[in-house]
Each structure stands twice: as C-alpha cells, then as structure tokens.
Write an enzyme that holds these catalytic residues in place. Structure first.
Site, PDB file in Angstrom:
ATOM      1  N   ALA A   1      30.323 -46.434  -6.108  1.00  0.00           N
ATOM      2  CA  ALA A   1      30.778 -46.368  -7.248  1.00  0.00           C
ATOM      3  C   ALA A   1      32.444 -46.375  -7.686  1.00  0.00           C
ATOM      4  O   ALA A   1      32.507 -47.671  -8.933  1.00  0.00           O
ATOM      5  CB  ALA A   1      30.534 -44.602  -7.936  1.00  0.00           C
TER       6      ALA A   1
ATOM      7  N   ASP B   1      28.374 -40.396 -10.507  1.00  0.00           N
ATOM      8  CA  ASP B   1      29.820 -40.848  -9.533  1.00  0.00           C
ATOM      9  C   ASP B   1      30.466 -42.259 -10.473  1.00  0.00           C
ATOM     10  O   ASP B   1      31.444 -42.310 -10.578  1.00  0.00           O
ATOM     11  CB  ASP B   1      28.952 -41.643  -8.798  1.00  0.00           C
ATOM     12  CG  ASP B   1      28.722 -40.748  -7.783  1.00  0.00           C
ATOM     13  OD1 ASP B   1      28.227 -39.808  -7.832  1.00  0.00           O
ATOM     14  OD2 ASP B   1      28.328 -41.242  -6.075  1.00  0.00           O
TER      15      ASP B   1
ATOM     16  N   GLY C   1      29.269 -43.210   2.701  1.00  0.00           N
ATOM     17  CA  GLY C   1      27.966 -43.246   2.999  1.00  0.00           C
ATOM     18  C   GLY C   1      28.142 -41.189   3.324  1.00  0.00           C
ATOM     19  O   GLY C   1      28.167 -39.883   4.624  1.00  0.00           O
TER      20      GLY C   1
ATOM     21  N   GLY D   1      31.719 -41.572  -3.440  1.00  0.00           N
ATOM     22  CA  GLY D   1      31.398 -41.847  -3.705  1.00  0.00           C
ATOM     23  C   GLY D   1      31.549 -43.497  -3.522  1.00  0.00           C
ATOM     24  O   GLY D   1      32.613 -43.929  -5.033  1.00  0.00           O
ATOM     25  N   SER D   2      31.893 -43.889  -2.910  1.00  0.00           N
ATOM     26  CA  SER D   2      32.053 -45.426  -2.010  1.00  0.00           C
ATOM     27  C   SER D   2      31.948 -46.418  -2.610  1.00  0.00           C
ATOM     28  O   SER D   2      32.516 -47.162  -3.795  1.00  0.00           O
ATOM     29  CB  SER D   2      32.377 -45.484  -0.926  1.00  0.00           C
ATOM     30  OG  SER D   2      31.107 -45.264  -0.391  1.00  0.00           O
TER      31      SER D   2
HETATM   32  O1  PMV Z   1      26.465 -38.771  -2.415  1.00  0.00           O
HETATM   33  P1  PMV Z   1      26.781 -39.491  -3.653  1.00  0.00           P
HETATM   34  O2  PMV Z   1      28.313 -40.103  -3.577  1.00  0.00           O
HETATM   35  O3  PMV Z   1      25.305 -41.072  -3.745  1.00  0.00           O
HETATM   36  O4  PMV Z   1      26.927 -38.735  -4.887  1.00  0.00           O
HETATM   37  C1  PMV Z   1      24.881 -38.430  -4.665  1.00  0.00           C
HETATM   38  C2  PMV Z   1      25.324 -37.309  -6.238  1.00  0.00           C
HETATM   39  C3  PMV Z   1      23.772 -37.340  -6.199  1.00  0.00           C
HETATM   40  O5  PMV Z   1      23.256 -36.359  -7.582  1.00  0.00           O
HETATM   41  C4  PMV Z   1      22.954 -37.060  -5.351  1.00  0.00           C
HETATM   42  C5  PMV Z   1      22.878 -38.579  -6.689  1.00  0.00           C
HETATM   43  C6  PMV Z   1      23.499 -38.693  -8.616  1.00  0.00           C
HETATM   44  O6  PMV Z   1      23.457 -39.918  -8.915  1.00  0.00           O
HETATM   45  O7  PMV Z   1      23.801 -38.051  -9.163  1.00  0.00           O
END
Ligand code: PMV
Length: 306
Positions: A88, A129, A81, A85-86
């Site tokens: 992913a 990600d 959170g 990218g945890s």
């Molecule tokens: O916060 P994270 O790791 O879920 O990154 C999301 C990145 C976004 O551009 C907001 C969404 C996406 O799928 O690209």
C-alpha cells in the site's frame, strides 16, 4: 518529482474490516519513496515494470495519465510481507508521484485509486491499508459515517467510512516472524470459513466490538484494558485460521514486558505488535524468541511530495 507514503499498523480489526466491521490503524514512521524522471520507456529501478514484483506499481501507473513514460525508482523502509502495508505504501507513493507531476495531489483521490489497485492485484480487500498510507495518522474504519469522516469507499455492496481518529502518542514494538505470507489467499480463506461457520462469523463480529472498546481504552489511556483486548483479538484471529505458531511464540515472549500483543495485518506469518512501556525490554524478548524486533511510532504525514 518524488513522493512518499507511510506504512501502517493495524491495532485492531484486520480481516473483520473486509466484512464491514470497524478497524483501527495508524500510519507508522517507516515510509516508501518513489522518484520519477522522464525516460524513453517505462522502467522500474532500471528494469522492466512488467516484473511481478512491480505489479502494484504497474497497476498504479495505469490509473494516472502522464505525458510520457518515466523511469521510476522505488525505495521502501517498510519490510515487505510483514503485515505493515508495504504494498500500500509503494502504491500510494507511486500515485503521489504521478499526480505530483500533474501538479496536484489529493489524498482522497489517491486513497480511492490505491484501493482499486490493491483490489485488482490482490483480490478481495478493504481500503484500510491504502487509506492509512494516503491520510497518515490514526484512522478508524466504520460501516457508517460519523464525526471526523475523511472519505467513503464502496465496492460490491460494501461500504467503508474512513475517519480521522486521534491516538495518544505511543511506542509500538513490532516482532517480525520473517515468515512472509500473501494477503490475498489469507483473506479468501477467512471468507470461506465465515461463509460456512457460524462461529467464524461470530468471531468477526466480536473483533468489531473489540476494535471500538480498544479505541475507547486507548483514548482513556487505559493500557491494561487495551492490552487485554489485543490478546483477545489475537486469539480470535487465530481462530479464523490466520495465526502461526511463530506468531504465538513472539506474542507470548512480548507479553512478559507488555500490556498485550497480537498479530497485525494479514497474519499467516508477518508480524505481531505489542503495546509496551518498556519497549527496549520487549524488543530483547522478541529477539530472544527468534523474531526481528523494532519500535515504531505513529506518523501524522500521509502521502506527500518530496
Ligand atoms: O498484511 P497486510 O498489510 O496486507 O494487511 C491486510 C489487512 C487485511 O484486513 C487482512 C486485509 C484488508 O484488505 O483489509
């Protein structure tokens, strides 16, 4: 069998990348590891794989044929959170372990499957990600293929071309607000804004231009310009509704000893990233403002068996 995959940091272009605009990311030296051994039934960390927190793992398991059930153990250094990218990293490390059992791991196959998993679990998404976790190092996402193309991923008439890009070796300071926000609803809200507001659509396009200018600045080692573009990118993301007062507070605190700072990842909470050549001072400033702060570097290694 075991495999690992890195978390990621989006330097420019989050949210806009979902609409096909360019984005720049790097894998970071915080990794997730997934261990597997045969077991009479599927287990995750000894418990049920059906628990909601294992939904990415479960969806990854559904993608790869294995000869029998496995006991999986998941260890992650990537805070969840936090926009790093945890999910992913865990998804890609799980896919790496499952393919490793079959004898071969191919980053492109895993990137494609990882994107499908993220799409199934979280809804609308871009492949940034999961591709960064698969490929490692710096990645530039573009709507059209250019030199350095790694792979292309398509979905619902959208196409992302993922390119290898070399970034200078830099320290990035992360300021984690400690506020966790789910990516799916944030992405859905931005889509709703872009559909009804010309200003929001314009902000998405401006973020795309900033990404390319930001990459140029980083390559020239013009950190003043790169920092300025990060500040502008932060303002545009806030305009798109994914900011948070705590993110502004951490970014303002970091800017006093940095070239620039912006929220990174989905926003709504999560983290900021600051570009600083005095990382320890920036860490202290973020902590004084109430955030958790740490320094990360680029990690050149993508998904790998252990
Ligand atoms: O916060 P994270 O790791 O879920 O990154 C999301 C990145 C976004 O551009 C907001 C969404 C996406 O799928 O690209």
């Amino acid at each position: 069998m075991a495999a690992s995959a890195p978390g990621k940091l989006i330097l420019f272009g989050e949210h806009a990348v979902v609409f096909g605009e360019p984005a720049l990311s790097t894998a970071i030296n915080l990794r997730a590891e997934v261990y597997a051994r045969p077991h009479p039934e599927w287990r995750a960390d000894g418990g049920s794989i059906d628990e909601p927190r294992y939904r990415y793992v479960k969806a990854a398991v559904a993608k790869v044929k294995t000869s029998g059930p496995l006991w999986l153990e998941i260890r992650s250094m990537v805070p969840s959170g936090a926009g790093l990218g945890s999910s992913a990293a865990v998804t890609v490390a799980t896919l790496g372990t499952l393919h490793g059992i079959g004898g071969s791991i191919d980053a492109k196959t895993i990137a494609r499957e990882g994107f499908e998993v993220e799409h199934e679990v979280q809804g609308r998404a871009s492949p940034i990600d999961t591709s960064t976790a698969s490929a490692g190092g710096g990645l530039l996402v573009l709507p059209k293929p250019q030199d350095g193309l790694l792979w292309t991923i398509e979905r619902d008439a959208r196409r992302w071309c993922l390119h290898r890009t070399d970034l200078p070796s830099l320290d990035f300071v992360i300021g984690n607000s400690g506020i966790s926000a789910a990516t799916g609803p944030l992405v859905a809200n931005v889509k709703e804004r872009v559909d009804r507001s010309r200003e929001a659509a314009g902000a998405v396009r401006e973020i795309g231009r900033i990404t390319l200018d930001g990459l140029d600045a980083l390559r020239r080692n013009d950190l003043v310009e790169a920092g300025h573009l990060m500040d502008r990118n932060h303002a545009l993301l806030t305009q798109l509704g994914v900011g948070h007062p705590m993110l502004d507070r951490l970014a303002d605190a970091a800017r006093k000893t940095s070239y620039g700072a912006k929220l990174t990842g989905a926003g709504g909470g999560g983290s900021i990233v600051a570009l600083s050549d005095r990382p320890q001072e920036t860490v202290e400033a973020i902590r004084a403002a109430g955030g958790k702060a740490f320094v990360v570097r680029s990690d050149p290694t993508g998904v790998a068996t252990l």
